[in-house]
Design a protein around this motif. Structure first.
Motif, short mmCIF file in Angstrom:
data_model
loop_
_atom_site.label_atom_id
_atom_site.label_comp_id
_atom_site.label_asym_id
_atom_site.label_seq_id
_atom_site.Cartn_x
_atom_site.Cartn_y
_atom_site.Cartn_z
N LEU A 36 1.09 -1.33 0.04
CA LEU A 36 -0.16 -0.03 -0.29
C LEU A 36 0.81 1.70 0.05
CD1 LEU A 36 -2.81 -0.99 2.57
CD2 LEU A 36 -2.53 -1.20 0.27
N ASN A 37 2.11 1.23 0.31
CA ASN A 37 2.55 2.30 0.61
C ASN A 37 3.83 2.71 -0.58
OD1 ASN A 37 2.10 2.57 2.93
ND2 ASN A 37 2.90 1.71 4.31
N THR A 38 3.67 1.58 -1.91
CA THR A 38 4.58 1.40 -2.58
C THR A 38 3.76 1.81 -3.98
OG1 THR A 38 5.88 -0.09 -1.89
CG2 THR A 38 6.35 -0.01 -3.87
N LYS A 39 4.04 2.33 -4.89
CA LYS A 39 3.61 2.63 -6.30
C LYS A 39 2.99 1.77 -6.62
CE LYS A 39 2.65 5.91 -9.80
NZ LYS A 39 0.77 6.11 -9.19
N ASP A 40 1.63 2.16 -7.36
CA ASP A 40 1.09 0.52 -7.55
C ASP A 40 2.04 -0.55 -9.47
OD1 ASP A 40 -0.38 -1.44 -7.70
OD2 ASP A 40 -1.48 -0.15 -10.11
N LEU A 41 2.19 0.82 -9.74
CA LEU A 41 2.65 0.22 -11.41
C LEU A 41 4.62 -0.05 -10.99
CD1 LEU A 41 1.99 3.52 -13.55
CD2 LEU A 41 0.29 1.09 -13.25
N ILE A 42 5.07 0.53 -9.68
CA ILE A 42 5.87 0.01 -9.76
C ILE A 42 6.22 -1.71 -8.89
CG2 ILE A 42 8.56 0.01 -7.77
CD1 ILE A 42 8.02 3.31 -7.73
N LEU A 43 5.34 -2.44 -8.50
CA LEU A 43 5.14 -3.19 -7.87
C LEU A 43 4.38 -4.39 -9.04
CD1 LEU A 43 2.64 -2.61 -5.18
CD2 LEU A 43 4.81 -3.39 -4.85
N HIS A 44 3.76 -3.64 -10.02
CA HIS A 44 3.99 -4.70 -11.28
C HIS A 44 5.03 -4.97 -12.42
CE1 HIS A 44 -0.91 -4.50 -11.31
NE2 HIS A 44 -0.65 -3.29 -10.65
N PHE A 45 6.04 -3.56 -12.08
CA PHE A 45 6.76 -3.61 -13.37
C PHE A 45 8.05 -5.08 -12.53
CE2 PHE A 45 11.41 -2.70 -13.40
CZ PHE A 45 11.53 -2.91 -14.88
N VAL A 46 7.94 -4.87 -11.27
CA VAL A 46 9.03 -5.47 -10.11
C VAL A 46 8.69 -7.22 -10.63
CG1 VAL A 46 9.69 -6.36 -8.27
CG2 VAL A 46 9.87 -4.11 -9.05
N ASP A 96 -2.02 -0.45 -15.36
CA ASP A 96 -1.19 -2.30 -15.29
C ASP A 96 -0.55 -2.38 -16.36
OD1 ASP A 96 -2.00 -1.37 -12.65
OD2 ASP A 96 -3.02 -2.24 -12.13
N MET A 97 -1.88 -3.29 -17.08
CA MET A 97 -1.14 -4.20 -18.45
C MET A 97 0.34 -3.66 -18.90
SD MET A 97 -4.07 -5.68 -19.48
CE MET A 97 -4.55 -4.86 -20.85
N LEU A 98 0.84 -2.22 -19.20
CA LEU A 98 1.71 -0.78 -19.47
C LEU A 98 3.22 -1.51 -18.70
CD1 LEU A 98 2.74 0.52 -22.43
CD2 LEU A 98 2.35 2.20 -20.74
N ALA A 99 2.54 -1.68 -17.74
CA ALA A 99 3.78 -1.63 -16.28
C ALA A 99 4.44 -3.06 -16.38
CB ALA A 99 3.63 -0.80 -15.15
N ASN A 100 3.14 -4.20 -16.79
CA ASN A 100 3.78 -5.39 -16.59
C ASN A 100 4.44 -6.05 -17.55
OD1 ASN A 100 2.07 -5.83 -14.50
ND2 ASN A 100 0.11 -6.33 -15.68
N THR A 101 3.76 -5.17 -19.01
CA THR A 101 5.00 -5.81 -20.64
C THR A 101 6.05 -4.80 -20.14
OG1 THR A 101 2.84 -5.48 -21.20
CG2 THR A 101 4.17 -5.19 -23.04
N PHE A 106 11.47 -6.14 -19.31
CA PHE A 106 12.79 -5.40 -18.68
C PHE A 106 14.27 -7.48 -18.04
CE2 PHE A 106 14.80 -4.89 -15.21
CZ PHE A 106 16.40 -3.62 -15.06
N GLY A 107 12.86 -8.13 -17.73
CA GLY A 107 13.49 -9.47 -16.93
C GLY A 107 14.16 -10.62 -18.20
N MET A 108 13.18 -10.16 -18.53
CA MET A 108 13.31 -11.51 -20.62
C MET A 108 15.18 -11.02 -20.62
SD MET A 108 11.49 -12.29 -23.45
CE MET A 108 11.37 -10.48 -24.25
N LEU A 109 14.96 -9.83 -20.83
CA LEU A 109 16.38 -9.10 -21.89
C LEU A 109 17.49 -8.85 -20.82
CD1 LEU A 109 15.47 -5.68 -23.66
CD2 LEU A 109 16.08 -7.79 -24.49
N LEU A 110 17.10 -8.64 -18.97
CA LEU A 110 18.37 -8.71 -17.93
C LEU A 110 18.24 -10.43 -17.92
CD1 LEU A 110 19.53 -7.11 -15.49
CD2 LEU A 110 17.61 -8.30 -14.55
N ALA A 111 17.86 -10.99 -18.16
CA ALA A 111 18.04 -13.17 -18.20
C ALA A 111 19.12 -13.07 -19.39
CB ALA A 111 16.68 -13.42 -18.14
N LEU A 112 18.66 -12.49 -20.22
CA LEU A 112 19.09 -12.98 -21.85
C LEU A 112 20.70 -12.65 -21.44
CD1 LEU A 112 16.88 -12.23 -24.01
CD2 LEU A 112 16.86 -14.65 -23.71
#
Length: 121
Positions: A36-46, A96-101, A106-112
């Motif tokens: 609740l204390n963290t920006k919603d879009l940051i949670l989706h991104f992470v 939210d869907m944009l932050a998810n995407t 980012f996660g995919m590129l980092l893993a690669l």
């Protein structure tokens, strides 16, 4: 550095996806204070960056990371559709869907990038 087995990455990715599903369908009044204390879009991104990272690290698809990316994207879209139906106080959100995407890319590129250097079994 010892090689980390594919099973580890896929198991961790599956468990992480279960955590994402649980918290995504939980009523806002029942969420931990940290959320609740963290920006919603940051949670989706992470959340989706971690999911895509773990699943991409476990993928050995000759077509590249597209299976984990499609799975992560489908999870995000599916949960956004289900939230207003199954969770009280939740709603559908394109942002939210944009932050998810963005997170899953980012996660995919980092893993690669890292997978080629140190983790790839």
């Amino acid at each position: 550095m010892p090689k980390i087995p594919r099973f580890f990455w896929l198991s961790a990715g599956f468990l992480w996806c279960l955590v994402v599903i649980y918290f995504s369908l939980l009523a806002p009044s029942r969420l931990p204070d940290l959320f609740l204390n963290t920006k919603d879009l940051i949670l989706h991104f992470v959340a989706y960056a971690v999911a895509a990272f773990l699943l991409t690290m476990g993928s050995r698809s000759p077509k590249g990371p597209w299976k984990p990316a499609v799975l992560s994207f489908g999870l995000g879209v599916g949960l956004e559709i289900l939230q207003p139906i199954l969770a009280v106080g939740r709603h559908f959100s394109y942002s939210d869907m944009l932050a998810n995407t963005v997170g899953l890319i980012f996660g995919m590129l980092l893993a690669l990038r890292l997978g080629k250097r140190i983790f790839n079994p």
